[in-house]
Design a protein around this motif. Sequence first.
Motif, PDB file in Angstrom:
ATOM      1  N   TRP A  89       0.531   9.600   5.541  1.00 19.19           N
ATOM      2  CA  TRP A  89       0.853   8.300   6.106  1.00 19.19           C
ATOM      3  C   TRP A  89       1.992   7.634   5.353  1.00 19.19           C
ATOM      4  O   TRP A  89       2.191   7.855   4.166  1.00 19.19           O
ATOM      5  N   PHE A 129       3.268   3.609   4.826  1.00 19.70           N
ATOM      6  CA  PHE A 129       2.917   2.209   5.047  1.00 19.70           C
ATOM      7  C   PHE A 129       4.173   1.340   5.067  1.00 19.70           C
ATOM      8  O   PHE A 129       5.207   1.707   4.489  1.00 19.70           O
ATOM      9  N   ALA A 143     -10.372  -5.173   0.163  1.00 16.98           N
ATOM     10  CA  ALA A 143      -9.842  -3.924   0.705  1.00 16.98           C
ATOM     11  C   ALA A 143      -9.184  -4.188   2.058  1.00 16.98           C
ATOM     12  O   ALA A 143      -9.566  -5.124   2.766  1.00 16.98           O
ATOM     13  N   PRO A 144      -8.215  -3.377   2.430  1.00 19.55           N
ATOM     14  CA  PRO A 144      -7.638  -3.499   3.776  1.00 19.55           C
ATOM     15  C   PRO A 144      -8.701  -3.279   4.842  1.00 19.55           C
ATOM     16  O   PRO A 144      -9.667  -2.530   4.636  1.00 19.55           O
ATOM     17  N   GLN A 163      -5.359  -7.602   5.112  1.00 22.87           N
ATOM     18  CA  GLN A 163      -5.882  -7.627   3.752  1.00 22.87           C
ATOM     19  C   GLN A 163      -5.885  -9.046   3.203  1.00 22.87           C
ATOM     20  O   GLN A 163      -4.826  -9.653   3.044  1.00 22.87           O
ATOM     21  N   GLY A 205       5.900  -2.423   3.984  1.00 21.89           N
ATOM     22  CA  GLY A 205       5.832  -3.206   2.762  1.00 21.89           C
ATOM     23  C   GLY A 205       4.894  -4.395   2.841  1.00 21.89           C
ATOM     24  O   GLY A 205       4.593  -5.013   1.815  1.00 21.89           O
ATOM     25  N   TYR A 219       1.517   7.878  10.889  1.00 17.86           N
ATOM     26  CA  TYR A 219       1.490   9.279  10.481  1.00 17.86           C
ATOM     27  C   TYR A 219       2.937   9.773  10.486  1.00 17.86           C
ATOM     28  O   TYR A 219       3.774   9.275  11.259  1.00 17.86           O
ATOM     29  N   SER A 265      -1.052   2.259  12.935  1.00 18.10           N
ATOM     30  CA  SER A 265      -2.222   1.418  12.650  1.00 18.10           C
ATOM     31  C   SER A 265      -1.767   0.138  11.986  1.00 18.10           C
ATOM     32  O   SER A 265      -0.691   0.088  11.381  1.00 18.10           O
ATOM     33  N   PHE A 314      -3.372  -3.124   9.459  1.00 17.08           N
ATOM     34  CA  PHE A 314      -4.458  -3.512   8.569  1.00 17.08           C
ATOM     35  C   PHE A 314      -4.269  -4.957   8.132  1.00 17.08           C
ATOM     36  O   PHE A 314      -3.151  -5.407   7.908  1.00 17.08           O
ATOM     37  N   TRP A 358       0.381   5.600   0.232  1.00 13.63           N
ATOM     38  CA  TRP A 358      -0.494   6.754   0.403  1.00 13.63           C
ATOM     39  C   TRP A 358      -0.278   7.730  -0.744  1.00 13.63           C
ATOM     40  O   TRP A 358       0.853   8.124  -1.031  1.00 13.63           O
ATOM     41  N   TYR A 382      -0.403  -5.040   7.047  1.00 14.56           N
ATOM     42  CA  TYR A 382       0.337  -3.809   6.788  1.00 14.56           C
ATOM     43  C   TYR A 382       0.279  -2.907   8.015  1.00 14.56           C
ATOM     44  O   TYR A 382      -0.778  -2.759   8.644  1.00 14.56           O
ATOM     45  N   LEU A 419      -9.041  -2.283   8.999  1.00 13.92           N
ATOM     46  CA  LEU A 419      -8.365  -1.770  10.193  1.00 13.92           C
ATOM     47  C   LEU A 419      -8.519  -2.756  11.337  1.00 13.92           C
ATOM     48  O   LEU A 419      -9.644  -3.139  11.681  1.00 13.92           O
ATOM     49  N   LEU A 464       0.831  -1.204   0.000  1.00 18.37           N
ATOM     50  CA  LEU A 464       0.000   0.000   0.000  1.00 18.37           C
ATOM     51  C   LEU A 464       0.865   1.253   0.000  1.00 18.37           C
ATOM     52  O   LEU A 464       1.905   1.302   0.656  1.00 18.37           O
ATOM     53  N   PHE A 521      -7.620   2.604  -3.675  1.00 19.69           N
ATOM     54  CA  PHE A 521      -8.609   2.572  -2.609  1.00 19.69           C
ATOM     55  C   PHE A 521      -8.799   3.977  -2.041  1.00 19.69           C
ATOM     56  O   PHE A 521      -7.837   4.732  -1.909  1.00 19.69           O
TER      57      PHE A 521
END
Lengths: 119, 110
Positions: free
Chosen positions: B99, B101, B45-46, B40, B103, B93, B36, B38, A47, B89, B48, A45, A95
């Motif tokens: 954000w 992420f 979709a991911p 998947q 890998g 912030y 956070s 996630f 951003w 994942y 939370l 993913l 997304f």
Amino acid sequence: EVQLVQSGAEVKKPGESLRISCEGSGYYFNNYWISWVRQMPGKGLEWVGTIDPTDSYTKYSPSFQHHVTISADKSISTVYLQWGSLKASDTAMYFCARHFSESDYPDYWGQGTLVTVSS
Amino acid sequence: QSALTQPASVSGSPGQSITTSCTGVSSDVDGYNYVSWFQQHPGKAPKLIIYDVSKRPSGVSDRFSGSKSGNTASLTISGLQAEDEADYYCSSYTSSGGWLFGGGTKLTVL
């Protein structure tokens, strides 16, 4: 029920323009930011950028700045991601996700829009 | 900015626990409690599962837990189940806004 519903899959040629959408429902749209996240085939993913629908303030990842534009039409609870000139490397799933503030976590995600760019 | 560092894969047997990591730097993981996690599944979709380092959204199993020490965050899944097999994942912030992420880590339930 909170929902983010994205527009359908797109197949485009390099150099073409494109706008995909993300419509929010089941919550007060103006209370939440919307971000876009890219996932290239078989990859992780990334951003892309974010928008506050209240005033259309936007912030972009340096990797995507100047290549995409994020906009919002709060009258129809919809956020857009658009390209002026697509490249093959834009092929990915995109997304949208909502979050309460700029630094907040994304709690609901759209189902994804597959963009394929091929000559 | 480089992605947060996650191991490519982790595995465990049903009923066991696994812990996977997410390493960043002072401008992201170490600087904020805004990590956070996630989950998947393929073609989805991911979702939370952990926010603000260690908080669980309503409806997420208490088998999922998160923590952080310095620039490394961790996700622990206890009592592994077949349905936990997925990609995981982390995100944080960052001081520049937005954000970052990781890998992603592929969890295999043996």
